[in-house]
Design an enzyme around this catalytic site. Structure first.
Site, PDB file in Angstrom:
ATOM      1  N   GLU A 502       0.808  -1.231   0.000  1.00 53.67           N
ATOM      2  CA  GLU A 502       0.000   0.000   0.000  1.00 53.67           C
ATOM      3  C   GLU A 502       0.840   1.279   0.000  1.00 53.67           C
ATOM      4  O   GLU A 502       0.283   2.370   0.060  1.00 53.67           O
ATOM      5  CB  GLU A 502      -0.967  -0.016   1.186  1.00 53.67           C
ATOM      6  CG  GLU A 502      -2.004  -1.107   1.040  1.00 53.67           C
ATOM      7  CD  GLU A 502      -3.049  -1.109   2.136  1.00 53.67           C
ATOM      8  OE1 GLU A 502      -2.867  -0.402   3.144  1.00 53.67           O
ATOM      9  OE2 GLU A 502      -4.049  -1.832   1.987  1.00 53.67           O
ATOM     10  N   LYS A 615       5.809  -1.396   1.760  1.00 52.04           N
ATOM     11  CA  LYS A 615       5.210  -1.480   3.092  1.00 52.04           C
ATOM     12  C   LYS A 615       5.187  -2.949   3.545  1.00 52.04           C
ATOM     13  O   LYS A 615       5.422  -3.264   4.698  1.00 52.04           O
ATOM     14  CB  LYS A 615       3.781  -0.941   3.024  1.00 52.04           C
ATOM     15  CG  LYS A 615       2.980  -1.095   4.293  1.00 52.04           C
ATOM     16  CD  LYS A 615       1.568  -0.572   4.106  1.00 52.04           C
ATOM     17  CE  LYS A 615       0.752  -0.671   5.383  1.00 52.04           C
ATOM     18  NZ  LYS A 615      -0.632  -0.233   5.190  1.00 52.04           N
ATOM     19  N   GLN A 616       4.878  -3.828   2.590  1.00 47.59           N
ATOM     20  CA  GLN A 616       4.630  -5.226   2.956  1.00 47.59           C
ATOM     21  C   GLN A 616       4.830  -6.121   1.750  1.00 47.59           C
ATOM     22  O   GLN A 616       4.924  -5.648   0.622  1.00 47.59           O
ATOM     23  CB  GLN A 616       3.188  -5.354   3.436  1.00 47.59           C
ATOM     24  CG  GLN A 616       2.164  -5.069   2.335  1.00 47.59           C
ATOM     25  CD  GLN A 616       0.788  -4.747   2.882  1.00 47.59           C
ATOM     26  OE1 GLN A 616       0.439  -3.580   2.999  1.00 47.59           O
ATOM     27  NE2 GLN A 616       0.018  -5.765   3.207  1.00 47.59           N
TER      28      GLN A 616
HETATM   29  C1  BGC Z   1      -2.447  -3.555   5.102  1.00 47.65           C
HETATM   30  C2  BGC Z   1      -3.447  -4.362   4.320  1.00 47.65           C
HETATM   31  C3  BGC Z   1      -4.390  -5.039   5.303  1.00 47.65           C
HETATM   32  C4  BGC Z   1      -5.002  -4.027   6.242  1.00 47.65           C
HETATM   33  C5  BGC Z   1      -5.806  -4.691   7.321  1.00 47.65           C
HETATM   34  C6  BGC Z   1      -3.160  -2.573   6.001  1.00 47.65           C
HETATM   35  O1  BGC Z   1      -2.246  -1.856   6.769  1.00 47.65           O
HETATM   36  O2  BGC Z   1      -1.610  -2.843   4.220  1.00 47.65           O
HETATM   37  O3  BGC Z   1      -2.797  -5.346   3.548  1.00 47.65           O
HETATM   38  O4  BGC Z   1      -5.385  -5.696   4.603  1.00 47.65           O
HETATM   39  O5  BGC Z   1      -3.989  -3.295   6.882  1.00 47.65           O
HETATM   40  O6  BGC Z   1      -5.019  -5.558   8.067  1.00 47.65           O
END
Ligand code: BGC
Length: 679
Positions: A502, A615-616
């Site tokens: 994100e 971010k992930q």
């Molecule tokens: C993450 C998403 C996740 C959401 C709820 C966000 O910070 O980037 O991948 O679905 O949090 O956990």
């Protein structure tokens, strides 16, 4: 000393106990959620009995969504609090941030679901008192919450005052969901608060009662009922000589008009039942008392754990405890018999993410249920079936066909519920727009993928016929309509999305999204063709309610022309178009921090968009899901590259890296990931 200890359990309790060894108000919030109690129907965040600045008291019940105001999105409302008990010792309030804390420990026993706290405290005047607190949320009767406190004056006789009841003044970060409602005391012993949410009209009935004992003998202590605005409580006072023990039990129960048991009733009928049933459940509970009620709940936990405990051989007991901790939280966050509700991204351990369901459920949570409790997995996927209405509506709103699932989901009819604004932009000073509701589209493919996994694992034909085929084919149809033709490349692309990472918005051809969309469409096509050939009667029946022929045509015309990002000459797949051209910065200051998102202190979203940082896990989730599609060597190269650029600022991230490292034989990295991945 480490304020959290993981080796507190010994003997039969080994690797079952999480202990807070030091009271440190800085960690109030963290411990409130770590020690959260629940049973899938309701969760009680573990705020302490006495109040502290910075605490968050939450009592959340699944499915009770309410939209406090037009300017906000729907969320799980915070129900009236029953955890607060004010303790007055010779008229002075007990609080651990005053006086001297001579002994302290708080422990969550994952095996029994009981939270306990042991305190020896000297008041500022030097009056020593021992206090032991116990609390559980019943796994045997989902409506019940038990609390018990034992107070023993150590140095001198103490006049102990207990002010305890139901507090409806709670909010969700200031948003008041419940109207004033009605309050009443029955027989001086049963306190009742019945209130209704302001928009969704959900009625919540909360009841509480107290039992008092001195040295094991039941006491009739005169209680002064005090009713004020949004609160109702009993105030009691009793003199306790030094060395003697006062026990106060506080038994509470919660019913709401959204309860599954009331599903078939009108909302007025259901509302009436909440109060009547609550009172009657509590009357019975009072006869039984804390110990017996806890015993029954403990037995339910025993039966729960018996087939589900995962035992591992490990050098460090923490690893075993960590696994159980994860399983415990999975157990308390999921109402596995109610397909009208999903799982919130933070479970019900707090107000974060508002109780909304994201792709977290399908990609990170459902595998566990599929392997251990297929019935629960089915219920969760049925929830997605019930939210199809919102998915069709969202597709239509954006000019697409088929089912485009909401990025965030709440009550099945709510459709897309992602908020539009987030935290402050460090550069502009304005709130950051949240674009995920519009652009993070991969969730549709994630759901279809998981439905297929469920089918492969269970062979549950009934579910597939009733729900699965529709989910897979209509998400496939959505993707077919979503593709964009690039006349130069002569390929279909998916532009302007947010992938799992994100920190990158408005990207073109996010590899994860493109591959998953392709997979989703391929599945849909296969399913339609197989059904037509192998189940002609069923297929014809299905065509009466689903546009299967159109779906097949639309997908088959485009499927082979979808652009699937390929590795460059280093063997690296770009996360999206132009990824490797982004600016490199030193990421060390933002890695392994105590809080996530520290990069936002220095850069705003637009700037982060131009930096080679994740971010992930993004592309790596693809390797994890579509394992066979990519050779190990390619996976390893990409793992190394992307791991170096990932901040793991989502708690979902590390688990993917960990699994992948494990598959690739990078055991040291895998183990490090395991020990650090949040449960
Ligand atoms: C993450 C998403 C996740 C959401 C709820 C966000 O910070 O980037 O991948 O679905 O949090 O956990």
């Amino acid at each position: 000393m480490n304020y959290l200890q993981y080796n507190a359990g010994t003997g039969s309790k080994e690797n079952w106990v999480v202990r807070e060894a030091v009271f440190d108000p800085r960690y109030l919030g963290k411990c409130e959620s770590i020690f959260c109690l629940g049973n899938g129907y309701l969760n009680v965040r573990s705020a302490l009995e006495e109040r502290y600045v910075g605490e968050t008291r939450d009592l959340l019940v699944t499915g009770t969504f309410n939209r406090a105001d037009e300017t906000e999105v729907t969320e799980l409302p915070n129900l009236p609090d029953i955890t607060n008990v004010d303790i007055l010792l010779d008229g002075k309030r007990f609080r651990m941030d005053a006086g001297t804390l001579q002994e302290y420990r708080r422990e969550l026993d994952l095996q029994t679901g009981e939270l306990s706290r042991h305190v020896v405290w000297a008041s500022p005047e030097g009056n020593r008192v021992k206090l032991d607190f116990f609390r559980f949320v019943s796994k045997e009767n989902e409506h019940l919450i038990g609390g018990k406190l034992e107070i023993t004056p150590l140095s001198q006789e103490v006049k102990i005052g207990i002010h305890s009841g139901i507090d409806g003044r709670v909010t969700n970060s200031g948003a008041q969901h419940f109207l004033e409602g009605s309050k009443r005391v029955y027989e001086g012993e049963y306190l009742e608060m019945v209130s209704r949410t302001n928009q969704s009209g959900v009625t919540a009935a909360v009841h509480t009662t107290h039992r008092v004992f001195l040295n094991g003998k039941a006491q009739t202590v005169p209680a002064l009922p005090v009713i004020s605005r949004r609160t109702i409580e009993n105030q009691m006072e009793i003199v306790v000589p030094a060395g003697e023990t006062l026990v106060v039990e506080k038994l509470s129960c919660v019913h709401t008009s959204r309860d599954l048991a009331y599903e078939k009733l009108s909302s007025e009928e259901a509302a009436k039942r909440t109060a009547a049933d609550g009172l009657s459940v509590l009357r019975t509970a009072r006869q039984e008392g804390y110990d017996r009620l806890f015993e029954k709940s403990r037995e339910a936990w025993r039966l729960y754990w018996e087939p589900r405990d995962v035992k591992i051989t490990c050098e460090n007991g923490f690893d075993q405890l960590a696994l159980r901790f994860a399983l415990y939280h999975l157990a308390i966050m999921a109402k596995t018999d109610d397909s009208r509700v999903g799982i919130g991204a933070k479970g019900m351990s707090g107000e974060g993410y508002k109780g909304h369901s994201f792709w977290d459920t399908e990609i990170f949570i459902l595998p566990y249920f599929m392997f251990t409790d297929p019935g629960a997995a089915k219920t969760l996927l049925e929830y997605r079936y019930h939210t199809l209405g919102g998915a069709y509506a969202k597709a239509k709103e954006y000019g697409f066909l088929g089912a485009m699932y909401p990025w965030e989901s709440a009550w099945a009819d709510d459709g897309e519920v992602t908020p539009k604004l987030g935290g402050a932009d460090v550069v502009t000073g304005k709130p950051i727009p949240i674009l995920t509701g519009e652009l993070e589209q991969h969730v549709s493919a994630d759901i279809a993928y998981t439905v297929w996994q469920y089918w492969l694992m269970t062979g549950d034909r009934e579910f597939m016929e009733r729900c699965g085929v529709e989910i897979i084919t209509q998400t496939g149809r959505f993707w077919a309509s979503r593709l964009e033709w690039n006349p130069e490349k002569k390929q279909f692309e998916i532009n302007d999305v947010i992938g799992p990472d994100e920190y990158k918005e408005h990207v073109n051809n996010n590899a994860y999204t493109n591959y998953m969309a392709h997979y989703n469409m391929e599945l849909a096509l296969k399913l339609i063709r197989e059904l037509r050939e192998q189940e002609p009667v069923f297929y014809t029946g299905l065509c009466a309610r689903l546009p299967l022929e159109e779906t097949e045509r639309e997908i088959s015309e485009k499927l082979d022309l979808i652009y699937l990002p390929q590795p460059d000459d280093r063997g690296l797949i770009p996360q999206f178009d132009g990824y490797f051209g982004l600016r490199e910065i030193d990421l060390t200051p933002y890695k392994d921090r105590e809080t996530v998102g520290t990069i936002y202190n220095d850069y705003n979203a637009e700037q982060i968009n131009g930096i080679m940082v994740l971010k992930q896990a993004d592309l790596l989730v693809l390797f994890y899901l579509l394992d066979d599609l990519f050779p190990a060597e390619l996976k390893e190269k990409n793992y190394m590259f992307y791991e170096a650029h990932t901040l793991h600022d989502s708690s979902l991230s590390k688990s993917t890296h960990c699994v992948l490292a494990c598959d690739l034989g990078l055991s040291e990295q895998a183990y490090r990931g395991f020990t650090r991945a949040p449960a």
